[in-house]
Design an enzyme around this catalytic site. Structure first.
Site, PDB file in Angstrom:
ATOM      1  N   GLY A 228      53.683  51.448 -58.699  1.00 44.78           N
ATOM      2  CA  GLY A 228      54.339  52.653 -58.278  1.00 44.78           C
ATOM      3  C   GLY A 228      53.557  53.335 -57.091  1.00 44.78           C
ATOM      4  N   THR A 232      51.697  58.861 -58.913  1.00 45.95           N
ATOM      5  CA  THR A 232      52.591  58.791 -60.100  1.00 45.95           C
ATOM      6  C   THR A 232      51.852  58.692 -61.197  1.00 45.95           C
ATOM      7  OG1 THR A 232      53.056  56.590 -59.378  1.00 45.95           O
ATOM      8  CG2 THR A 232      54.643  58.108 -58.916  1.00 45.95           C
ATOM      9  N   GLY A 233      50.487  58.880 -61.024  1.00 42.67           N
ATOM     10  CA  GLY A 233      49.661  59.035 -62.395  1.00 42.67           C
ATOM     11  C   GLY A 233      49.312  57.470 -62.895  1.00 42.67           C
ATOM     12  N   THR A 235      46.330  55.827 -62.080  1.00 47.83           N
ATOM     13  CA  THR A 235      44.841  55.773 -62.569  1.00 47.83           C
ATOM     14  C   THR A 235      44.887  56.787 -63.709  1.00 47.83           C
ATOM     15  OG1 THR A 235      44.304  56.194 -60.205  1.00 47.83           O
ATOM     16  CG2 THR A 235      42.581  56.814 -61.678  1.00 47.83           C
ATOM     17  N   HIS A 453      71.917  76.896 -36.579  1.00 48.43           N
ATOM     18  CA  HIS A 453      71.770  75.568 -36.965  1.00 48.43           C
ATOM     19  C   HIS A 453      71.479  75.414 -38.478  1.00 48.43           C
ATOM     20  CE1 HIS A 453      69.881  71.438 -36.530  1.00 48.43           C
ATOM     21  NE2 HIS A 453      69.335  71.473 -37.853  1.00 48.43           N
ATOM     22  N   GLU A 454      70.775  76.239 -38.867  1.00 54.26           N
ATOM     23  CA  GLU A 454      70.638  76.160 -40.556  1.00 54.26           C
ATOM     24  C   GLU A 454      71.761  76.789 -41.374  1.00 54.26           C
ATOM     25  OE1 GLU A 454      68.075  74.580 -41.662  1.00 54.26           O
ATOM     26  OE2 GLU A 454      67.067  74.322 -39.738  1.00 54.26           O
ATOM     27  N   HIS A 457      74.123  73.728 -41.630  1.00 53.09           N
ATOM     28  CA  HIS A 457      74.042  72.985 -42.945  1.00 53.09           C
ATOM     29  C   HIS A 457      74.158  73.686 -44.077  1.00 53.09           C
ATOM     30  CE1 HIS A 457      71.481  69.860 -40.892  1.00 53.09           C
ATOM     31  NE2 HIS A 457      70.594  70.909 -40.347  1.00 53.09           N
TER      32      HIS A 457
HETATM   33  P1  ADP Z   1      48.189  57.253 -58.818  1.00 55.84           P
HETATM   34  O1  ADP Z   1      46.639  56.687 -59.238  1.00 55.84           O
HETATM   35  O2  ADP Z   1      49.284  56.810 -59.187  1.00 55.84           O
HETATM   36  O3  ADP Z   1      47.757  57.467 -57.248  1.00 55.84           O
HETATM   37  P2  ADP Z   1      46.807  59.379 -60.056  1.00 55.84           P
HETATM   38  O4  ADP Z   1      46.877  58.916 -61.447  1.00 55.84           O
HETATM   39  O5  ADP Z   1      45.398  59.433 -59.253  1.00 55.84           O
HETATM   40  O6  ADP Z   1      47.999  58.526 -59.304  1.00 55.84           O
HETATM   41  O7  ADP Z   1      47.169  60.938 -59.968  1.00 55.84           O
HETATM   42  C1  ADP Z   1      46.595  62.052 -59.354  1.00 55.84           C
HETATM   43  C2  ADP Z   1      46.541  63.281 -60.323  1.00 55.84           C
HETATM   44  O8  ADP Z   1      47.992  63.756 -60.241  1.00 55.84           O
HETATM   45  C3  ADP Z   1      46.248  63.103 -61.727  1.00 55.84           C
HETATM   46  O9  ADP Z   1      45.017  63.149 -61.843  1.00 55.84           O
HETATM   47  C4  ADP Z   1      47.188  64.217 -62.417  1.00 55.84           C
HETATM   48  O10 ADP Z   1      46.339  65.319 -62.446  1.00 55.84           O
HETATM   49  C5  ADP Z   1      48.230  64.197 -61.652  1.00 55.84           C
HETATM   50  N1  ADP Z   1      49.511  63.393 -62.306  1.00 55.84           N
HETATM   51  C6  ADP Z   1      50.057  62.439 -61.537  1.00 55.84           C
HETATM   52  N2  ADP Z   1      50.889  61.813 -62.343  1.00 55.84           N
HETATM   53  C7  ADP Z   1      51.040  62.583 -63.305  1.00 55.84           C
HETATM   54  C8  ADP Z   1      51.707  62.517 -64.566  1.00 55.84           C
HETATM   55  N3  ADP Z   1      52.590  61.687 -64.818  1.00 55.84           N
HETATM   56  N4  ADP Z   1      51.493  63.424 -65.604  1.00 55.84           N
HETATM   57  C9  ADP Z   1      50.444  64.362 -65.275  1.00 55.84           C
HETATM   58  N5  ADP Z   1      49.881  64.556 -64.229  1.00 55.84           N
HETATM   59  C10 ADP Z   1      50.134  63.668 -63.466  1.00 55.84           C
HETATM   60 ZN    ZN Z   2      68.676  70.544 -39.361  1.00 54.08          ZN
END
Ligand code: ADP
Ligand code: ZN
Length: 640
Positions: A228, A232-233, A235, A453-454, A457
């Protein structure tokens, strides 16, 4: 925010420890050479230079006067005993002497010695290596042994050995171990990832009761690949898995195994797995696995890369090696954004054969994540999480965490005692468009141009049947070159879009340029980004979605990266088809531009009043837009 500060700190620590390592190695080398020099000066030299040096002619005359005895004829030197000219006692009557031998031997010397009845020996030709071995290799060996002994000691104690620890840890993994009791996140802390969590359930079960799991016939998992985009979480999920299973968690990044010296990366991999096995069951998490796991063949790779290859091979053999310890499993989780570039060997059965996709959260996911990250923040009773989630399409979990944090900071700055919607909106703007550039002053002409412009849109967004409602329009200059912006708020997340919806999207994008051209009869550079986006969309309609009659339902595109938001696509087709594709893209854009020009001309009054309001207030909300154009607006009838 604190999250990113932490990583920053870690990174600095790492740099510092690398610097230390270099310092230790250098000082050890200097120390060793100094010792060797001293050894040469005071041990080796005195042994060899004890004798009294005499000249060759002196030597010959001493033979004649029978003052020498026990002569040893070497290839380079002649040594022996001679009468001490200043002897004081019987003991030092004779002293050793030395002289340089004639390069190719002196044929008369033997005769002379024989004539005078002096006993002599001829030494075997001396090995020139002898003195080198004595003078350099032995000390070198000595220092090598010391190095080895210390490093063994350090490895055994598992830590640093005084100041010398740094040099010994080159082959040690830099992964940080988090003990089970310190893994303080669980799946409750991960929002919008229900599917991923579902897929990780049996990993947890396996880590908790390995025997039970295999008895029931479950296929023993080994490696999980989390796929992903960043933030996106991934780690977080890996760590939460460790938290749920109550096992130690080792966190590292693929880039930490990529070193200049062949073998170092492999040694670190070995070290990491050894560490993990000691405390198994455990989870090892490797972020950015592509750094080591990149395909060994294929585009973008030239030549071979021994170090990377060795590291990868070590990783593979460590994964395969798990078979032996069934009772104490080590699960390896790895994250990547580009699974397609990984070496196929990594994805083979029994390795990372399980892939869990983690994607940018949808509306419900975003609401959950915002809820999680507002746990420790005092929200105003009027704060609407639902609306907040709707305002943040495309935001990753990390972005949302950032926005929430920023909102809290903004609330604190205005001395508020809770976070309200305005703070949140402002925080979004900051995150999206960079900080407000308060100092930048636009001249009146520019300001008017941006306002038209804005307004263009926004007006088109309101007129076209499939336009997303406008949430906010602003002509306050922002960072990243944006002079103003129109924010649309989709009422729901879209997974499918019809052709007319896509055309409307293009129309809205072209609205800015169209307004400028009607009003000023002149166009500006302000629409470059709009045009880029519109062109991309039109191209995808033609090459990917089969929306051009002339080209038919054929795919002509090869997406380069699976997860990049804006697709860089390269069409694969014959030259004639490529030309046709270009013509079709142009046709779509032309048609939409003409349509937008017509719509704006028909709604000229609405455009004017919207622009006037915008110039006056600089930032106006969606409701204000609707109000301003309510009387004049003619909604285009939807084509059903
Ligand atoms: P990745 O490893 O995918 O780059 P991380 O796990 O390092 O992302 O995410 C960084 C921080 O963003 C996490 O420590 C958390 O605080 C927040 N975070 C990211 N995704 C989520 C999620 N699905 N739910 C809650 N917090 C999230
Ligand atoms: Zn524009």
């Amino acid at each position: 925010m604190s999250q990113s500060n932490n990583t920053q700190k870690n990174r600095n620590d790492k740099n510092r420890s690398g610097q230390n390592q270099l310092n230790y190695v250098l000082s050890y080398l200097i120390f060793a050479f100094l010792c060797m020099w001293l050894f040469q000066q005071f041990i080796i030299k005195p042994i060899t230079v004890r004798e009294t040096e005499i000249t060759y002619s002196e030597f010959k005359s001493k033979i004649k006067s029978k003052e020498v005895s026990d002569v040893l004829l070497g290839e380079y030197r002649i040594v022996g005993m001679m009468k001490n000219p200043n002897a004081t006692s019987a003991e030092d009557e004779k002293i050793p002497f030395t002289t340089v031998a004639m390069p190719n031997g002196d044929p008369t010397l033997i005769e002379l010695l024989d004539e005078n009845g002096i006993n002599y020996t001829i030494s075997e030709p001396a090995n020139p290596l002898g003195s080198i071995i004595l003078g350099y290799l032995i000390p070198l060996l000595f220092f090598g042994v010391i190095w080895y002994l210390i490093s063994r000691q350090v490895e055994k104690s598992g830590g640093s050995f005084g100041g010398l620890g740094g040099i010994m840890s080159i082959g040690q993994s830099k992964a940080t171990e988090v003990k089970p009791e310190d893994v303080n996140v669980t799946f409750k802390d991960v929002g919008g990832a229900d599917e991923a969590i579902e897929e990780l359930q049996d990993i947890i079960q396996f880590l908790k009761e390995p025997e039970q799991f295999s008895k029931l016939g479950g296929r023993i998992p080994k490696g999980v690949l989390l796929v992903g985009p960043p933030g996106t979480g991934k780690t977080l999920l890996a760590k939460a898995t460790a938290g749920e299973a109550h096992v130690p968690f080792f966190e590292t990044s693929g880039s930490e195994f990529v070193e200049m010296f062949v073998g170092v990366g492999a040694a670190r991999v070995r070290n990491l797995f050894d560490q993990a096995r000691k405390v198994a069951p455990a989870i090892i998490f490797i972020d950015e696995i592509d750094a080591i796991g990149q395909s060994r063949v294929g585009p973008g790779r030239f030549g071979s890369n021994d170090e990377r290859e060795q590291t990868l091979n070590q990783l593979l053999s460590e994964i395969d090696g798990f078979k032996s310890d069934k009772g104490k499993p080590v699960i390896i989780m790895a994250a990547t954004n580009r699974p397609e570039i990984l070496d196929p060997a990594l994805l083979r059965a029994g390795r990372f054969d399980r892939q869990v996709t983690v994607s940018i959260p949808d509306l419900i996911g975003r609401k959950q994540i915002l809820q999680i990250h507002s746990k420790n923040i005092k929200l105003d009773p009027s704060f609407d999480l639902d609306r907040a989630a709707r305002m943040t399409p495309g935001f990753s979990g990390a972005d949302l965490a950032n926005v929430m944090n920023e909102a809290a900071l903004l609330a604190a700055r205005r001395n508020g005692n809770s976070v309200n919607m305005d703070d949140f909106e402002l925080a979004i703007e900051r995150i999206v468009a960079g900080l407000e550039k308060k100092t930048r002053v636009m001249n009146e002409k520019e300001r008017t141009a941006v306002a038209y412009h804005e307004s263009g849109h926004a007006l088109i967004g309101e007129i076209v049947p499939n336009g997303d409602p406008v949430a906010k329009v602003s002509i306050v200059p922002r960072g990243r070159g944006a002079l103003g912006y129109t924010m649309q708020m989709p009422t729901e997340d879209r997974y499918l879009m019809t052709q007319s919806e896509l055309e409307d999207k293009i129309a809205v994008l072209l609205g800015g340029r169209a307004a400028e051209s009607i009003i000023f009869n002149e166009i500006s550079t302000g629409a470059a980004d709009d045009i880029k986006k519109a062109t991309e969309l039109a191209r995808r309609m033609v090459t990917e979605f089969g929306m051009s009659e002339k080209l038919g339902v054929v795919r002509y595109a090869t997406p380069q990266y699976q997860f990049l938001e804006s697709y860089e696509t390269a069409a694969v087709a014959s030259p004639e088809t490529l030309k046709l594709i270009d013509e079709e893209v142009q046709r779509i854009l032309d048609e939409q531009f003409k349509r937008v020009i017509n719509l704006l001309n028909e709604n000229r009054d609405a455009l004017e009043s919207l622009t006037k309001l915008l110039l006056e207030k600089e930032t106006i909300s969606g409701e204000e837009v609707k109000e301003a154009i309510a009387k004049q607006r003619i909604k285009e009838p939807a084509i059903v």
